[in-house]
Design an enzyme around this catalytic site. Structure first.
Site, PDB file in Angstrom:
ATOM      1  N   ARG A 192     -23.932  34.552 115.923  1.00 41.71           N
ATOM      2  CA  ARG A 192     -23.494  35.003 114.918  1.00 41.71           C
ATOM      3  C   ARG A 192     -23.927  35.327 113.834  1.00 41.71           C
ATOM      4  O   ARG A 192     -23.413  36.194 112.664  1.00 41.71           O
ATOM      5  CB  ARG A 192     -22.217  33.634 114.662  1.00 41.71           C
ATOM      6  CG  ARG A 192     -21.156  34.387 116.102  1.00 41.71           C
ATOM      7  CD  ARG A 192     -19.689  32.847 115.639  1.00 41.71           C
ATOM      8  NE  ARG A 192     -19.244  33.097 115.271  1.00 41.71           N
ATOM      9  CZ  ARG A 192     -17.657  32.931 115.443  1.00 41.71           C
ATOM     10  NH1 ARG A 192     -17.336  32.542 116.892  1.00 41.71           N
ATOM     11  NH2 ARG A 192     -16.374  33.333 115.226  1.00 41.71           N
ATOM     12  N   PHE A 203     -18.061  37.303 119.940  1.00 36.42           N
ATOM     13  CA  PHE A 203     -17.192  37.346 120.743  1.00 36.42           C
ATOM     14  C   PHE A 203     -15.516  37.573 120.468  1.00 36.42           C
ATOM     15  O   PHE A 203     -14.496  37.932 121.371  1.00 36.42           O
ATOM     16  CB  PHE A 203     -17.238  35.603 121.470  1.00 36.42           C
ATOM     17  CG  PHE A 203     -18.429  35.300 122.010  1.00 36.42           C
ATOM     18  CD1 PHE A 203     -19.401  36.670 122.231  1.00 36.42           C
ATOM     19  CD2 PHE A 203     -19.110  34.174 121.561  1.00 36.42           C
ATOM     20  CE1 PHE A 203     -21.414  35.903 122.728  1.00 36.42           C
ATOM     21  CE2 PHE A 203     -20.936  34.241 122.433  1.00 36.42           C
ATOM     22  CZ  PHE A 203     -21.147  34.762 122.454  1.00 36.42           C
ATOM     23  N   LYS A 216     -25.598  24.520 131.397  1.00 40.33           N
ATOM     24  CA  LYS A 216     -24.701  23.460 131.667  1.00 40.33           C
ATOM     25  C   LYS A 216     -24.217  23.151 130.569  1.00 40.33           C
ATOM     26  O   LYS A 216     -24.397  23.675 129.287  1.00 40.33           O
ATOM     27  CB  LYS A 216     -25.746  22.036 132.365  1.00 40.33           C
ATOM     28  CG  LYS A 216     -26.394  21.874 130.976  1.00 40.33           C
ATOM     29  CD  LYS A 216     -27.237  20.125 131.561  1.00 40.33           C
ATOM     30  CE  LYS A 216     -25.860  18.917 131.074  1.00 40.33           C
ATOM     31  NZ  LYS A 216     -26.527  17.836 130.313  1.00 40.33           N
ATOM     32  N   LYS A 222     -38.376  20.754 136.327  1.00 43.35           N
ATOM     33  CA  LYS A 222     -39.790  19.326 136.154  1.00 43.35           C
ATOM     34  C   LYS A 222     -40.716  19.937 137.153  1.00 43.35           C
ATOM     35  O   LYS A 222     -40.230  19.708 138.401  1.00 43.35           O
ATOM     36  CB  LYS A 222     -39.018  18.371 135.704  1.00 43.35           C
ATOM     37  CG  LYS A 222     -38.539  18.634 135.084  1.00 43.35           C
ATOM     38  CD  LYS A 222     -37.940  16.828 134.426  1.00 43.35           C
ATOM     39  CE  LYS A 222     -36.839  16.848 133.153  1.00 43.35           C
ATOM     40  NZ  LYS A 222     -37.669  17.069 131.647  1.00 43.35           N
ATOM     41  N   GLU A 253     -33.161   6.735 127.879  1.00 46.48           N
ATOM     42  CA  GLU A 253     -33.537   7.433 126.967  1.00 46.48           C
ATOM     43  C   GLU A 253     -34.110   6.601 126.110  1.00 46.48           C
ATOM     44  O   GLU A 253     -32.587   5.500 125.497  1.00 46.48           O
ATOM     45  CB  GLU A 253     -32.382   8.463 127.026  1.00 46.48           C
ATOM     46  CG  GLU A 253     -32.830   9.565 128.016  1.00 46.48           C
ATOM     47  CD  GLU A 253     -32.095  10.794 127.343  1.00 46.48           C
ATOM     48  OE1 GLU A 253     -32.470  11.673 127.256  1.00 46.48           O
ATOM     49  OE2 GLU A 253     -31.181  10.764 127.524  1.00 46.48           O
ATOM     50  N   ASP A 263     -22.391  13.669 131.706  1.00 50.72           N
ATOM     51  CA  ASP A 263     -23.798  14.287 131.555  1.00 50.72           C
ATOM     52  C   ASP A 263     -25.069  14.404 131.992  1.00 50.72           C
ATOM     53  O   ASP A 263     -25.603  14.771 132.090  1.00 50.72           O
ATOM     54  CB  ASP A 263     -23.873  13.467 129.998  1.00 50.72           C
ATOM     55  CG  ASP A 263     -25.129  14.233 129.344  1.00 50.72           C
ATOM     56  OD1 ASP A 263     -24.946  15.130 129.294  1.00 50.72           O
ATOM     57  OD2 ASP A 263     -25.902  13.805 128.436  1.00 50.72           O
ATOM     58  N   HIS A 295     -28.560  15.669 136.895  1.00 50.65           N
ATOM     59  CA  HIS A 295     -29.866  15.671 137.171  1.00 50.65           C
ATOM     60  C   HIS A 295     -29.710  14.543 137.866  1.00 50.65           C
ATOM     61  O   HIS A 295     -31.369  14.784 139.125  1.00 50.65           O
ATOM     62  CB  HIS A 295     -30.304  14.959 135.955  1.00 50.65           C
ATOM     63  CG  HIS A 295     -30.189  16.212 134.530  1.00 50.65           C
ATOM     64  ND1 HIS A 295     -29.968  17.098 135.300  1.00 50.65           N
ATOM     65  CD2 HIS A 295     -29.428  15.749 133.173  1.00 50.65           C
ATOM     66  CE1 HIS A 295     -30.377  17.602 133.368  1.00 50.65           C
ATOM     67  NE2 HIS A 295     -29.889  17.044 132.660  1.00 50.65           N
ATOM     68  N   LYS A 306     -28.427   6.297 126.931  1.00 51.77           N
ATOM     69  CA  LYS A 306     -29.324   6.171 125.390  1.00 51.77           C
ATOM     70  C   LYS A 306     -29.665   5.483 124.495  1.00 51.77           C
ATOM     71  O   LYS A 306     -28.792   4.186 125.221  1.00 51.77           O
ATOM     72  CB  LYS A 306     -28.641   7.194 125.349  1.00 51.77           C
ATOM     73  CG  LYS A 306     -28.282   8.146 125.652  1.00 51.77           C
ATOM     74  CD  LYS A 306     -27.494   9.535 125.367  1.00 51.77           C
ATOM     75  CE  LYS A 306     -27.373  11.038 125.424  1.00 51.77           C
ATOM     76  NZ  LYS A 306     -28.573  11.678 125.755  1.00 51.77           N
TER      77      LYS A 306
HETATM   78  C1  BG6 Z   1     -29.714  17.118 128.732  1.00 52.64           C
HETATM   79  C2  BG6 Z   1     -28.523  16.054 128.593  1.00 52.64           C
HETATM   80  O1  BG6 Z   1     -29.275  17.633 130.046  1.00 52.64           O
HETATM   81  O2  BG6 Z   1     -30.776  15.994 129.588  1.00 52.64           O
HETATM   82  C3  BG6 Z   1     -29.164  15.184 126.892  1.00 52.64           C
HETATM   83  O3  BG6 Z   1     -27.192  16.978 128.370  1.00 52.64           O
HETATM   84  C4  BG6 Z   1     -30.372  14.326 127.930  1.00 52.64           C
HETATM   85  O4  BG6 Z   1     -28.020  14.020 127.263  1.00 52.64           O
HETATM   86  C5  BG6 Z   1     -31.382  15.397 127.806  1.00 52.64           C
HETATM   87  O5  BG6 Z   1     -30.936  14.327 126.772  1.00 52.64           O
HETATM   88  C6  BG6 Z   1     -32.818  14.770 128.610  1.00 52.64           C
HETATM   89  O6  BG6 Z   1     -33.817  15.801 129.199  1.00 52.64           O
HETATM   90  P1  BG6 Z   1     -35.706  15.765 129.248  1.00 52.64           P
HETATM   91  O7  BG6 Z   1     -35.667  16.958 130.024  1.00 52.64           O
HETATM   92  O8  BG6 Z   1     -35.405  15.362 128.358  1.00 52.64           O
HETATM   93  O9  BG6 Z   1     -35.484  14.348 129.953  1.00 52.64           O
END
Ligand code: BG6
Length: 487
Positions: free
Chosen positions: A56, A97, A163, A197, A231, A250, A255, A343
């Protein structure tokens, strides 16, 4: 040392024009443009390639690239040669949009480009916007006649969808329905970047290319499986999205369940996208859904201490979860799968560990179980813990690891997940992308937790930043295991 990477014959790819919608967003700055620049540097982009970035903001191609480079510290290292070559392939397009008519100029840009090049470029669209905009986007592409590559060839356009793919089963079903109104399944690429990965791709290879593991890969020999995605970082500037979502939606829905599927699936008949996805689907459908009782006994959720301050109000959204589930297939009967993610923890690591049962009868004192650990990131490696004799005159056991570390075996950089997935998208290879029914099966399992009133009632334990999560989660796991496994 084995030279590893970048063996793809990218330059043989057909002429491609990739249009990214949402190009000024965080995803684009943090992952997509860096991946494309890296591909430019390593000559991985198709020989005839155009990148159209739609946002935008009022920018031109040059100021767009500077805007991205300023946002991403990792890009400062990119050479000026790469930048200027990349810039030649880049067009910034300002589009809104809310004003679909502004996209007439995009259609013209794409067809003028084809005409000037005397080529019918493959048209790829990357939806990196908010999901609420997917519907307008698909309609815009249709109205502007962009669903086919060009009238002469009638090649189908492809669309890659970022996502979150829905926020529960119902919304994921509506999104699938919406996309399938405009595209066929083989045109839709639902991304889960974990699938791209390198170490996640290795899961199928280790399992099915070695005769060692498959005969033992069942409830007779495996005691339990753990998947941990920890994380160090917090939610940063994604509070609005994250507070609606929470760690389970999330991370678990996509994942973690994708990695679980690769660990638990049967060997596919062949390596086609359909066969691989059929086998993953069987696992996802067989996940043992939760009820109120299981939410009480098999789940712990937590929230890091400063989270409410970051969000700016009271909230029970979880930034950590740990749970136990089962896969209701004969191979896995009675084998618990422990899954956790959080996290602001003490370290960043993603690990999958498969814990074998101890020998039925151990002749020696101090036998421990064999553990096969896939260290997905960082320090990508595979370890197998085995019992050994300690040198000396007695028979004392010592658990040591057979170890394969990527960095010590392969020279060269490991390509990022986004590079791999972008290349597959350009090639039209759906093997690492998620099919509609896989998404729906994952949501069905996640809904059994998050849509339950018991989930809202369940406590969210506060934990200190830089720890292993809530103390309650440690106490909970201690009832089943000595402790969580991490390398
Ligand atoms: C994303 C999540 O899909 O993956 C995040 O929304 C997360 O919350 C991230 O931090 C982590 O990805 P990676 O590749 O750094 O492990």
């Amino acid at each position: 040392m084995q030279k590893a990477f970048f063996s793809k014959t990218a330059q043989l790819l057909p002429p491609t024009v990739l249009t990214i919608f949402g190009a000024t967003g965080d995803l684009s700055a943090s992952y997509l443009i860096p991946a494309l620049l890296h591909m430019q540097e390593h000559k991985l982009l198709p020989e005839s390639f155009k990148l159209v970035c739609v946002g935008r903001r009022e920018l031109n191609s040059k100021s767009f690239l500077s805007f991205i480079l300023d946002k991403s510290a990792s890009l400062r290292k990119v050479s000026s040669k790469t930048r200027s070559e990349f810039l030649k392939k880049l067009v910034y397009f300002q589009g809104d949009f809310d004003r679909p008519e502004s996209f007439g100029a995009l259609a013209k840009l794409l067809s003028d480009h084809d005409q000037a090049e005397h080529e019918c470029y493959n048209r790829l669209f990357y939806f990196a916007t908010k999901p609420q905009q997917f519907s307008s986007l698909a309609q815009i592409l249709k109205d502007q006649g962009l669903l086919v590559s060009c009238t002469a060839h009638k090649r189908q356009a492809r669309v890659l969808v970022e996502k979150p793919f829905g926020f529960n089963l119902k919304s994921a079903q509506s999104l699938n329905k919406l996309l399938l109104k405009y595209f066929k399944e083989d045109q839709i690429y639902r991304i889960d970047h974990y699938a791209g990965k390198e170490t996640v791709q290795n899961l199928m290879v280790v399992r099915f290319a070695n005769s060692l593991f498959e005969p033992l890969w069942n409830n007779k020999y495996i005691d339990h499986v753990e998947i941990s995605v920890l994380e160090k970082g917090g939610v940063e500037d994604r509070t609005a999205y994250y507070n609606e979502t929470g760690a389970i939606k999330d991370f678990l829905q996509n994942h973690i369940l994708q990695m679980l599927a690769l660990i638990a699936m049967d060997e596919p008949y062949n390596l086609t996208a359909e066969m691989i996805r059929d086998e993953k689907l069987r696992v996802l459908k067989a996940l043992d859904t939760f009820d109120a009782e299981k939410i009480k006994n098999q789940l712990v959720k937590g929230q890091y201490k400063s989270y409410e301050k970051e969000v700016g109000g009271k909230t029970t959204t979880e930034t950590y979860f740990a749970l136990k589930t089962f896969v209701n297939l004969p191979r896995w009967a009675g084998v618990p799968f422990y899954l956790r993610s959080g996290k602001k923890l003490s370290k960043k690591t993603t690990e999958i560990s498969v814990h074998f049962k101890e020998p039925v009868r151990c002749l020696f004192k101090g036998c421990d179980s064999n553990v096969l650990t896939f260290k997905i990131q960082p320090d990508e490696s595979v370890y197998l813990q085995i019992n050994n004799k300690i040198p000396g005159f007695g028979i004392e056991l010592y658990q040591a690891n057979l170890e394969f570390g990527y960095k010590s075996v392969f020279k060269g950089e490991i390509p990022s997940a986004y590079e791999r997935l972008l290349l597959d998208f350009m090639e039209g290879d759906q093997r690492l992308f998620i099919r509609s029914d896989e998404i729906e099966a994952s949501w069905k399992f996640v809904d059994s937790i998050t849509e339950s009133s018991q989930f809202t009632k369940a406590p969210t334990y506060v934990y200190e930043q830089g720890t292993n999560g809530p103390k309650e989660a440690e106490a909970w796991i201690a009832k089943d295991l000595k402790n969580w496994w991490t390398k």
